[in-house]
Design an enzyme around this catalytic site. Structure first.
Site, PDB file in Angstrom:
ATOM      1  CG  ASP A  10      -1.758   1.247   1.372  1.00  0.00           C
ATOM      2  OD1 ASP A  10      -2.389   1.632   0.366  1.00  0.00           O
ATOM      3  OD2 ASP A  10      -1.797   1.867   2.454  1.00  0.00           O
ATOM      4  CB  SER A  11       0.231   4.791  -0.592  1.00  0.00           C
ATOM      5  OG  SER A  11      -0.921   4.922   0.213  1.00  0.00           O
ATOM      6  CB  CYS A  73      -3.090   0.809  -2.428  1.00  0.00           C
ATOM      7  SG  CYS A  73      -3.164   2.543  -2.885  1.00  0.00           S
ATOM      8  CD  GLU A 152      -0.269   7.125   6.048  1.00  0.00           C
ATOM      9  OE1 GLU A 152       0.830   7.244   6.610  1.00  0.00           O
ATOM     10  OE2 GLU A 152      -0.684   6.043   5.588  1.00  0.00           O
ATOM     11  CB  CYS A 201      -9.431   4.967   0.476  1.00  0.00           C
ATOM     12  SG  CYS A 201      -7.792   5.413   1.084  1.00  0.00           S
ATOM     13  CG  HIS A 203      -5.156   5.274   4.437  1.00  0.00           C
ATOM     14  ND1 HIS A 203      -4.604   4.684   3.323  1.00  0.00           N
ATOM     15  CD2 HIS A 203      -4.121   5.790   5.148  1.00  0.00           C
ATOM     16  CE1 HIS A 203      -3.285   4.866   3.345  1.00  0.00           C
ATOM     17  NE2 HIS A 203      -2.970   5.529   4.449  1.00  0.00           N
TER      18      HIS A 203
HETATM   19  N1  DGL Z   1      -4.704   3.496   0.840  1.00  0.00           N
HETATM   20  C1  DGL Z   1      -4.770   4.089  -0.467  1.00  0.00           C
HETATM   21  C2  DGL Z   1      -6.002   3.632  -1.227  1.00  0.00           C
HETATM   22  O1  DGL Z   1      -6.619   2.622  -0.891  1.00  0.00           O
HETATM   23  C3  DGL Z   1      -4.799   5.577  -0.581  1.00  0.00           C
HETATM   24  C4  DGL Z   1      -3.957   6.464   0.197  1.00  0.00           C
HETATM   25  C5  DGL Z   1      -3.143   7.376  -0.673  1.00  0.00           C
HETATM   26  O2  DGL Z   1      -3.645   8.384  -1.204  1.00  0.00           O
HETATM   27  O3  DGL Z   1      -1.983   7.039  -0.808  1.00  0.00           O
HETATM   28  O4  DGL Z   1      -6.367   4.244  -2.203  1.00  0.00           O
END
Ligand code: DGL
Length: 307
Positions: A10-11, A73, A152, A201, A203
């Site tokens: 993931d990011s 992600c 984050e 997302c 997150h």
């Molecule tokens: N966790 C990432 C997603 O599911 C997004 C977070 C980011 O913008 O890096 O899209």
């Protein structure tokens, strides 16, 4: 093959919501996780750059001999799943299709909301995935990029378990509070009479409480984590690649950011200590992007431009 780890990336921290579900569903499986914290967020970046990251990280995971790659992600899935599936020898599973499938199963009035990063929403990946499953479902989407920063950065400011942190969020984000932000973002979706909302997302499951409060209890929240874990299990099962219960299991978490911080924040998401967290430098990832990968990316984008 069966003893090899599952690669997940993931990011940043958000993909741990998916990794946690995979580990819960398949406790016998080894995993290697990479959180690309140094380049987070992916959401506002051009798709080309995100695709390059997907190829770098995919190749890096392939070097760790993973038996399957999970793009945990949505932004990276929307930009690079098809390309990664083309390039890598092992199966690559994304999170968009599983989330769409869970939403289509759950909706009764066939009106589904989707929230995600700008990259995910602008790609139209969810609308396409939902339509492919049930063309009669209406999808209403909204980009809610500040939720990623809240997770984050908010995790850095808060303390204790994720539940305590959420309870404190109002205090941490004084103007506007996370609850006000959620209401501003989600009011238009609520007014569109959706009965199901995809947290598009990885997150966002960490913000379930304020999101649920903003949309009301009649709207069912869908996170793709469970459905993704099921798809990973089915894919491995079909190939005879599931680990046996008695096999020695390993777990490695890595980040392009600070390893100690990742361990402390990630531990709060997983609800337990992370045994091994290592730092991976960006030059190491960037060096994975060789001529072959550059050519594959160029060919993919040239084809996509013709479509
Ligand atoms: N966790 C990432 C997603 O599911 C997004 C977070 C980011 O913008 O890096 O899209």
């Amino acid at each position: 093959m069966r003893e090899r780890p599952i690669g997940i990336f993931d990011s940043g921290l958000g993909g741990l919501t998916v990794a946690g579900e995979i580990m819960r569903a398949m406790p016998e499986e080894s995993i290697v996780y990479l959180g690309d914290t140094a380049r987070c967020p992916y959401g506002p970046r051009p798709q080309h750059d995100v695709r390059e990251f997907v190829l770098q990280i995919g190749r890096w995971l392939a070097g760790r001999e993973v038996k399957l790659i999970v793009i945990a992600c949505n932004t990276a899935t929307a930009a690079g799943l098809a390309l990664a599936q083309r390039v890598f020898d092992v199966p690559v599973v994304g999170v968009v299709e599983p989330g769409a499938r869970a939403a289509v199963k759950a909706t009764v009035n066939r009106r589904v909301g989707v929230i995600g990063t700008v990259g995910t929403i602008d790609s139209g990946a969810y609308s396409m995935a939902v339509r492919a499953l049930d063309a009669g479902v209406t999808v209403v989407s909204a980009a809610t990029p500040r939720f990623v920063d809240v997770v984050e950065n908010g995790l850095r400011l808060g303390e204790g378990s994720i539940e305590d942190w959420l309870a404190d969020m109002g205090g941490v984000y004084i103007r506007p509070s996370i609850y006000e932000m959620a209401r501003d973002y989600l009011d238009p979706l609520k007014r569109s009479d959706i009965d199901t909302l995809v947290l598009g997302c990885t997150h966002f499951p960490l913000l379930e409480a304020p999101i649920q409060q903003a949309v009301g209890t009649r709207v069912r929240l869908i996170s793709s984590a469970e459905e993704t874990a099921r798809e990973v299990a089915d894919t491995l099962e079909a190939r005879g690649h599931r680990a046996d219960a008695g096999m020695p299991r390993t777990e490695l978490f890595t980040t392009t950011g600070d390893a100690a911080e990742f361990a402390s924040l990630g531990g709060r998401i997983l609800g337990r200590r992370m045994e091994r967290v290592e730092h991976v430098g960006l030059p190491e990832l960037e060096s994975q992007f060789d001529r072959d990968l550059a050519r594959a990316l160029e060919a993919y984008e040239a084809e996509a431009a013709c479509d």
